[in-house]
Design an enzyme around this catalytic site. Structure first.
Site, PDB file in Angstrom:
ATOM      1  N   ASP A  48       0.846  -1.193   0.000  1.00 45.70           N
ATOM      2  CA  ASP A  48       0.000   0.000   0.000  1.00 45.70           C
ATOM      3  C   ASP A  48       0.884   1.247   0.000  1.00 45.70           C
ATOM      4  OD1 ASP A  48      -2.888   1.048   0.516  1.00 45.70           O
ATOM      5  OD2 ASP A  48      -1.598   2.170   1.874  1.00 45.70           O
ATOM      6  N   TYR A  53       3.341   9.952   0.563  1.00 44.97           N
ATOM      7  CA  TYR A  53       4.311   9.337   1.482  1.00 44.97           C
ATOM      8  C   TYR A  53       5.744   9.652   1.050  1.00 44.97           C
ATOM      9  CZ  TYR A  53       0.217   6.441   2.763  1.00 44.97           C
ATOM     10  OH  TYR A  53      -1.028   5.987   3.136  1.00 44.97           O
ATOM     11  N   LYS A  78      -2.366   6.299  -4.211  1.00 46.53           N
ATOM     12  CA  LYS A  78      -3.466   7.235  -3.931  1.00 46.53           C
ATOM     13  C   LYS A  78      -3.161   8.601  -4.507  1.00 46.53           C
ATOM     14  CE  LYS A  78      -3.593   4.766   0.419  1.00 46.53           C
ATOM     15  NZ  LYS A  78      -2.182   4.504   0.759  1.00 46.53           N
ATOM     16  N   HIS A 111      -7.214   9.923  -1.996  1.00 43.90           N
ATOM     17  CA  HIS A 111      -6.642   9.814  -0.650  1.00 43.90           C
ATOM     18  C   HIS A 111      -7.562  10.381   0.456  1.00 43.90           C
ATOM     19  CE1 HIS A 111      -2.452   9.214   1.280  1.00 43.90           C
ATOM     20  NE2 HIS A 111      -3.403   8.984   2.163  1.00 43.90           N
TER      21      HIS A 111
END
Ligand code: A2P
Length: 282
Positions: A48, A53, A78, A111
């Site tokens: 994931d 990130y 996302k 997201h």
């Protein structure tokens, strides 16, 4: 579920391995590369990721260096909040694919929903993001599409469109079960994924969970992950520590009793991210 390679089936018939490896807060660079490799080596088949990130290049490297065949892996990413809307979403998707060095994604999620507090046209904005996702899905560039952090009132408009979401990834851990969202998703055959199934580590010192762990000879992390699965939810534990990566996947040799599930299900809120999608400012 009998092992980490077993799958849930999404509402479009696609399979999704039942425990995902989370990469939120994993430092970019060698740490992320090594952690993703360790996860794949220890049996995880579901990674994931997310653009925000800021480690997708390294996650992609980890995937390549693991030597795993692409079709054996399920990869999610996302679209970040700053990239909402039709054109931006197409652009964000290309960037992510490029960073991960992949030619398709198994799952792409919005997201966070655009919400009233920040946008007058929040619903239209979500729909235009969704339109781009739907096109990519129909073109075969994404095998399944979904959302993250959506509550029923955010999902409502999407449910009227041609392709309905297959997944909703939400914060889900003991003390935070988001019942209304979960039951809406169940009724509409949308799989719930749990981000921060360990409450970003906050669950680990809870006395009720510690005694539950002692009873089953398992760690609190394993109790939380197993508890997600027994609730029909797909957990996404994150760890960069090899021994914990293995531990978090070792949840298939015990079963939490119905009574103990009820005990954990009824724990009061005792900590979480504090992020409410209607209130966030990012
Ligand atoms: P680390 O990555 O340093 O191993 P969540 O998945 O709920 O976001 O929680 C992630 C946090 O919990 C990280 O700080 C991670 O630390 C820690 N963690 C993950 N698995 C375990 C485990 N089995 N035991 C203890 N801490 C864990």
């Amino acid at each position: 579920m009998k092992n980490i390679k077993d799958s849930y089936v999404l509402n479009n018939g696609k399979k999704i391995p039942c425990v995902g490896y989370g990469t939120w807060q994993t430092p970019d660079g060698e740490t992320a590369v090594a952690a993703v490799k360790a996860a794949i080596e220890s049996g995880y088949r579901h990674i994931d990721a997310a653009a925000v990130y800021k480690n997708e290049l390294s996650v992609g490297r980890g995937i390549i260096e693991s030597g795993i065949a692409r079709e054996e892996l399920f990869v999610t990413s996302k679209v970040w909040n700053r990239m909402r809307g039709y054109e931006n979403t197409l652009q964000a998707f290309d960037r992510t694919l490029n960073d991960l060095k992949l030619d398709y994604l198994d799952l792409y999620l919005i997201h966070w929903p655009a919400v009233k507090k920040q946008f007058e046209n929040w619903e239209e904005l979500n729909l235009s993001t969704w339109k781009a996702m739907t096109e990519l899905y129909k073109a075969g560039k994404i095998k399944s599409i979904g959302v993250s952090n959506f509550k029923p009132h955010h999902l409502k408009a999407l449910m009227e469109t041609e392709v309905k979401p297959m997944v909703n990834q939400i914060e889900f851990h003991p003390g935070m079960m988001q019942e209304e969202t979960v039951s809406f998703c169940r009724e509409n055959d949308i799989l719930i994924e749990a981000w921060s199934p360990l409450g970003s580590g906050r669950m680990l010192e809870n006395p009720d969970l510690l005694s539950m762990g002692e009873k089953y000879g398992k760690s609190v992390a394993q109790i939380c992950i197993r508890w997600c699965l027994q609730n029909g939810v797909l957990p996404l534990p994150k760890s960069v520590t090899p021994s914990r990566i293995i531990e978090n996947g070792d949840v298939f040799d015990f079963e939490i009793s119905g009574d103990d599930m009820k005990v954990i299900n009824s724990l009061e809120y005792f900590g979480g991210s504090g992020h409410d999608s209607d209130e966030v400012t990012f």
